[in-house]
Design a protein around this motif. Structure first.
Motif, PDB file in Angstrom:
ATOM      1  N   GLN A  78      48.497  29.014 -69.982  1.00  0.00           N
ATOM      2  CA  GLN A  78      49.953  29.066 -69.863  1.00  0.00           C
ATOM      3  C   GLN A  78      50.441  29.494 -68.482  1.00  0.00           C
ATOM      4  OE1 GLN A  78      48.155  30.430 -72.312  1.00  0.00           O
ATOM      5  NE2 GLN A  78      49.124  30.232 -74.316  1.00  0.00           N
ATOM      6  N   PRO A  79      49.837  30.513 -67.834  1.00  0.00           N
ATOM      7  CA  PRO A  79      50.332  30.896 -66.498  1.00  0.00           C
ATOM      8  C   PRO A  79      50.244  29.750 -65.488  1.00  0.00           C
ATOM      9  CG  PRO A  79      48.940  32.622 -67.412  1.00  0.00           C
ATOM     10  CD  PRO A  79      48.794  31.442 -68.312  1.00  0.00           C
ATOM     11  N   GLU A  80      49.155  28.992 -65.530  1.00  0.00           N
ATOM     12  CA  GLU A  80      49.002  27.871 -64.596  1.00  0.00           C
ATOM     13  C   GLU A  80      50.038  26.783 -64.862  1.00  0.00           C
ATOM     14  OE1 GLU A  80      45.674  24.501 -63.328  1.00  0.00           O
ATOM     15  OE2 GLU A  80      45.148  26.103 -64.726  1.00  0.00           O
ATOM     16  N   ILE A  81      50.254  26.468 -66.140  1.00  0.00           N
ATOM     17  CA  ILE A  81      51.259  25.463 -66.489  1.00  0.00           C
ATOM     18  C   ILE A  81      52.640  25.920 -66.044  1.00  0.00           C
ATOM     19  CG2 ILE A  81      52.394  24.264 -68.389  1.00  0.00           C
ATOM     20  CD1 ILE A  81      49.622  23.213 -67.824  1.00  0.00           C
ATOM     21  N   PHE A  82      52.940  27.212 -66.272  1.00  0.00           N
ATOM     22  CA  PHE A  82      54.240  27.755 -65.856  1.00  0.00           C
ATOM     23  C   PHE A  82      54.422  27.616 -64.346  1.00  0.00           C
ATOM     24  CE2 PHE A  82      56.768  31.274 -64.190  1.00  0.00           C
ATOM     25  CZ  PHE A  82      57.948  31.096 -64.883  1.00  0.00           C
ATOM     26  N   ALA A  83      53.367  27.937 -63.582  1.00  0.00           N
ATOM     27  CA  ALA A  83      53.457  27.850 -62.119  1.00  0.00           C
ATOM     28  C   ALA A  83      53.744  26.420 -61.666  1.00  0.00           C
ATOM     29  CB  ALA A  83      52.166  28.363 -61.490  1.00  0.00           C
ATOM     30  N   LYS A  84      53.091  25.457 -62.286  1.00  0.00           N
ATOM     31  CA  LYS A  84      53.268  24.059 -61.899  1.00  0.00           C
ATOM     32  C   LYS A  84      54.641  23.533 -62.306  1.00  0.00           C
ATOM     33  CE  LYS A  84      48.352  22.907 -61.818  1.00  0.00           C
ATOM     34  NZ  LYS A  84      47.266  22.083 -62.399  1.00  0.00           N
ATOM     35  N   VAL A  85      55.128  23.971 -63.471  1.00  0.00           N
ATOM     36  CA  VAL A  85      56.476  23.579 -63.890  1.00  0.00           C
ATOM     37  C   VAL A  85      57.511  24.170 -62.939  1.00  0.00           C
ATOM     38  CG1 VAL A  85      58.218  23.845 -65.703  1.00  0.00           C
ATOM     39  CG2 VAL A  85      55.879  23.211 -66.315  1.00  0.00           C
ATOM     40  N   MET A  86      57.307  25.452 -62.557  1.00  0.00           N
ATOM     41  CA  MET A  86      58.230  26.095 -61.622  1.00  0.00           C
ATOM     42  C   MET A  86      58.223  25.374 -60.273  1.00  0.00           C
ATOM     43  SD  MET A  86      60.434  28.450 -61.018  1.00  0.00           S
ATOM     44  CE  MET A  86      60.236  29.641 -62.339  1.00  0.00           C
ATOM     45  N   LYS A  87      57.039  24.999 -59.789  1.00  0.00           N
ATOM     46  CA  LYS A  87      56.939  24.255 -58.531  1.00  0.00           C
ATOM     47  C   LYS A  87      57.717  22.945 -58.626  1.00  0.00           C
ATOM     48  CE  LYS A  87      53.660  21.547 -55.817  1.00  0.00           C
ATOM     49  NZ  LYS A  87      52.273  21.033 -55.753  1.00  0.00           N
ATOM     50  N   GLN A  88      57.555  22.251 -59.733  1.00  0.00           N
ATOM     51  CA  GLN A  88      58.223  20.965 -59.933  1.00  0.00           C
ATOM     52  C   GLN A  88      59.732  21.120 -59.931  1.00  0.00           C
ATOM     53  OE1 GLN A  88      56.312  18.038 -62.718  1.00  0.00           O
ATOM     54  NE2 GLN A  88      58.160  18.438 -63.915  1.00  0.00           N
ATOM     55  N   LEU A  90      61.516  23.595 -58.536  1.00  0.00           N
ATOM     56  CA  LEU A  90      61.967  23.989 -57.202  1.00  0.00           C
ATOM     57  C   LEU A  90      61.984  22.798 -56.251  1.00  0.00           C
ATOM     58  CD1 LEU A  90      60.135  27.425 -56.824  1.00  0.00           C
ATOM     59  CD2 LEU A  90      62.572  27.047 -57.230  1.00  0.00           C
ATOM     60  N   GLN A  91      60.983  21.940 -56.373  1.00  0.00           N
ATOM     61  CA  GLN A  91      60.956  20.726 -55.541  1.00  0.00           C
ATOM     62  C   GLN A  91      62.110  19.806 -55.887  1.00  0.00           C
ATOM     63  OE1 GLN A  91      56.942  19.372 -56.360  1.00  0.00           O
ATOM     64  NE2 GLN A  91      56.193  20.135 -54.393  1.00  0.00           N
ATOM     65  N   ASN A  92      62.425  19.700 -57.171  1.00  0.00           N
ATOM     66  CA  ASN A  92      63.556  18.871 -57.597  1.00  0.00           C
ATOM     67  C   ASN A  92      64.881  19.415 -57.062  1.00  0.00           C
ATOM     68  OD1 ASN A  92      61.791  17.232 -58.984  1.00  0.00           O
ATOM     69  ND2 ASN A  92      62.177  18.170 -60.975  1.00  0.00           N
ATOM     70  N   ALA A  93      64.890  20.739 -56.809  1.00  0.00           N
ATOM     71  CA  ALA A  93      66.104  21.368 -56.268  1.00  0.00           C
ATOM     72  C   ALA A  93      66.171  21.271 -54.744  1.00  0.00           C
ATOM     73  CB  ALA A  93      66.160  22.831 -56.703  1.00  0.00           C
ATOM     74  N   GLY A  94      65.167  20.643 -54.122  1.00  0.00           N
ATOM     75  CA  GLY A  94      65.202  20.425 -52.688  1.00  0.00           C
ATOM     76  C   GLY A  94      64.351  21.375 -51.871  1.00  0.00           C
ATOM     77  N   LEU A  95      63.627  22.291 -52.527  1.00  0.00           N
ATOM     78  CA  LEU A  95      62.784  23.234 -51.800  1.00  0.00           C
ATOM     79  C   LEU A  95      61.408  22.632 -51.557  1.00  0.00           C
ATOM     80  CD1 LEU A  95      63.663  26.537 -53.690  1.00  0.00           C
ATOM     81  CD2 LEU A  95      64.586  25.729 -51.524  1.00  0.00           C
ATOM     82  N   LYS A  96      60.784  23.035 -50.449  1.00  0.00           N
ATOM     83  CA  LYS A  96      59.441  22.566 -50.136  1.00  0.00           C
ATOM     84  C   LYS A  96      58.420  23.587 -50.641  1.00  0.00           C
ATOM     85  CE  LYS A  96      60.768  19.850 -46.062  1.00  0.00           C
ATOM     86  NZ  LYS A  96      60.529  19.629 -44.603  1.00  0.00           N
ATOM     87  N   ILE A  97      57.636  23.189 -51.572  1.00  0.00           N
ATOM     88  CA  ILE A  97      56.603  24.055 -52.144  1.00  0.00           C
ATOM     89  C   ILE A  97      55.250  23.410 -51.893  1.00  0.00           C
ATOM     90  CG2 ILE A  97      55.789  25.232 -54.219  1.00  0.00           C
ATOM     91  CD1 ILE A  97      58.575  26.080 -53.371  1.00  0.00           C
ATOM     92  N   LYS A  98      54.376  24.134 -51.182  1.00  0.00           N
ATOM     93  CA  LYS A  98      53.086  23.566 -50.826  1.00  0.00           C
ATOM     94  C   LYS A  98      52.113  23.565 -51.999  1.00  0.00           C
ATOM     95  CE  LYS A  98      49.326  24.018 -47.454  1.00  0.00           C
ATOM     96  NZ  LYS A  98      48.808  24.780 -46.302  1.00  0.00           N
ATOM     97  N   ASN A  99      52.055  24.656 -52.746  1.00  0.00           N
ATOM     98  CA  ASN A  99      51.062  24.770 -53.806  1.00  0.00           C
ATOM     99  C   ASN A  99      51.573  25.696 -54.907  1.00  0.00           C
ATOM    100  OD1 ASN A  99      48.663  24.384 -55.160  1.00  0.00           O
ATOM    101  ND2 ASN A  99      47.560  25.984 -54.045  1.00  0.00           N
ATOM    102  N   ALA A 100      50.948  25.603 -56.051  1.00  0.00           N
ATOM    103  CA  ALA A 100      51.294  26.490 -57.167  1.00  0.00           C
ATOM    104  C   ALA A 100      50.012  26.859 -57.890  1.00  0.00           C
ATOM    105  CB  ALA A 100      52.262  25.801 -58.124  1.00  0.00           C
ATOM    106  N   ARG A 101      49.784  28.124 -58.067  1.00  0.00           N
ATOM    107  CA  ARG A 101      48.593  28.594 -58.768  1.00  0.00           C
ATOM    108  C   ARG A 101      48.867  29.966 -59.373  1.00  0.00           C
ATOM    109  NH1 ARG A 101      46.384  32.670 -55.883  1.00  0.00           N
ATOM    110  NH2 ARG A 101      46.779  32.732 -53.632  1.00  0.00           N
ATOM    111  N   VAL A 102      47.913  30.466 -60.139  1.00  0.00           N
ATOM    112  CA  VAL A 102      48.033  31.795 -60.733  1.00  0.00           C
ATOM    113  C   VAL A 102      47.619  32.835 -59.695  1.00  0.00           C
ATOM    114  CG1 VAL A 102      47.238  33.313 -62.584  1.00  0.00           C
ATOM    115  CG2 VAL A 102      47.546  30.867 -63.013  1.00  0.00           C
TER     116      VAL A 102
END
Length: 326
Positions: A78-88, A90-102
């Motif tokens: 769940q933490p990894e999935i949450f991180a990837k959903v959050m990255k997605q 934030l990117q949709n909101a126009g922010l640049k996110i390089k990576n997402a991990r626990v």
């Protein structure tokens, strides 16, 4: 937990359309094997359901869909999935996110972090109590499948769960007694389940002498006149013994199995199974009368223990041969 909403396609027989919340379609693998069927008429034999292997986030949709339906399923890591959903997001909101991990303990700034939540795991003692005291069928069904998963490493099922239970019965009680059990599900609602009073009392005798498990097992049972399914039974009992038991009921069947434990620690295991009870309204015996009969038998056991109170016994546990039966 993710939610999958499915609605039938315009063409009968085609895979239904689906929507996932939160949107993890770019993160996990979803295979759609469900089918759309004609609306109306008789209800579908199987609605939307989702299968996921124990060790990977691969989801497969199954079922016959004739109207919009919702199904929920848990995810792995769940933490990894949450991180990837959050990255997605934030990117949709126009922010640049390089990576997402626990995050891990060696990450910079971890000394300044704040705990925002705790992992909560339900103790096995609580689960068994919900099964035995409250007769929560969902807990029992989940438990037998968890047993199958833990031992085999495969997705838990009634088949592998019941196989493990039979294996344990054979190990603890011997192969002969194990043959007296046919286990189809965890709750006991299937009429294809078969057990004997001999098997149940032998199991309870064994559990009473298991030092590591005895107290957890006894505490999981309903107490006559006080808790769970026995709270409204044995109303007039004013003795000093502890009457701990598990009740069971399906149509035309009523069972009660447990212990009578005297203040001295001496105990008797009992199992009473009443089958083929006449249907309600037949004018013969009723379920209420059957339950009263069961209670009278248990109280007779209590009287028996009281009579032995002044006698010296070498064992705390008594199985009176040819005196008490199931």
């Amino acid at each position: 937990v993710i939610e999958i909403y499915a609605r039938p396609a315009r063409t009968v027989g085609m895979a239904p359309e689906y929507h996932v919340s939160p949107d993890v379609t770019k993160i996990v693998n979803i295979i759609n094997k469900a089918r759309s069927i004609k609306p109306g008429g008789r209800p579908a034999a199987a609605g939307l359901w989702i299968d996921r292997p124990v060790d990977v986030n691969n989801f497969t949709l199954y079922g016959d869909i004739q109207s919009p339906q919702l199904a929920r399923v848990t995810v792995l890591n769940q933490p990894e999935i949450f991180a990837k959903v959050m990255k997605q997001k934030l990117q949709n909101a126009g922010l640049k996110i390089k990576n997402a991990r626990v995050a891990n303990i060696d990450d910079p700034g971890n000394n300044d972090t704040k705990t925002i939540g705790h992992t909560i795991a339900t103790p096995i003692s609580t689960i068994v109590t919900r099964c035995n005291t409250d007769s929560e069928n969902l807990y029992a069904e989940s438990l037998i499948k968890k047993i199958g998963n833990e031992v085999t490493g495969q997705p838990g099922s009634w088949d592998n769960g019941s196989a493990i239970v039979r294996m344990l019965l054979s190990k603890k009680l011997g192969p002969a007694l194990a043959t007296e059990a046919i286990i189809i599900d965890g709750s006991g609602l299937s009429r294809s389940n078969k057990l004997t009073t001999n098997l149940l009392t032998s199991w309870m005798f064994m559990m009473y002498n298991e030092d590591d498990l005895k107290n957890i097992y006894l505490d999981s049972l309903a107490q006559a006149g006080k808790t769970g399914t026995l709270k409204r039974r044995f109303k007039n009992y004013d003795g000093n013994s502890r009457i701990l038991a598990k009740s069971g009921y399906i149509r035309q069947v009523s069972c009660l199995s447990g212990y009578v434990i005297a203040p001295t620690g001496k105990a008797v295991a009992f199992s009473i199974m009443c089958n083929e009870i006449p249907p309600s309204g037949s004018g013969t015996v009723t379920i209420s009368q059957i339950k009263k009969m069961q209670e009278k038998i248990v109280l007779k056991i209590d009287e028996y223990l009281l009579q032995l109170n002044s006698l010296a016994e070498t064992s705390d546990f008594i199985i009176p041969a040819n005196q008490l039966g199931g």
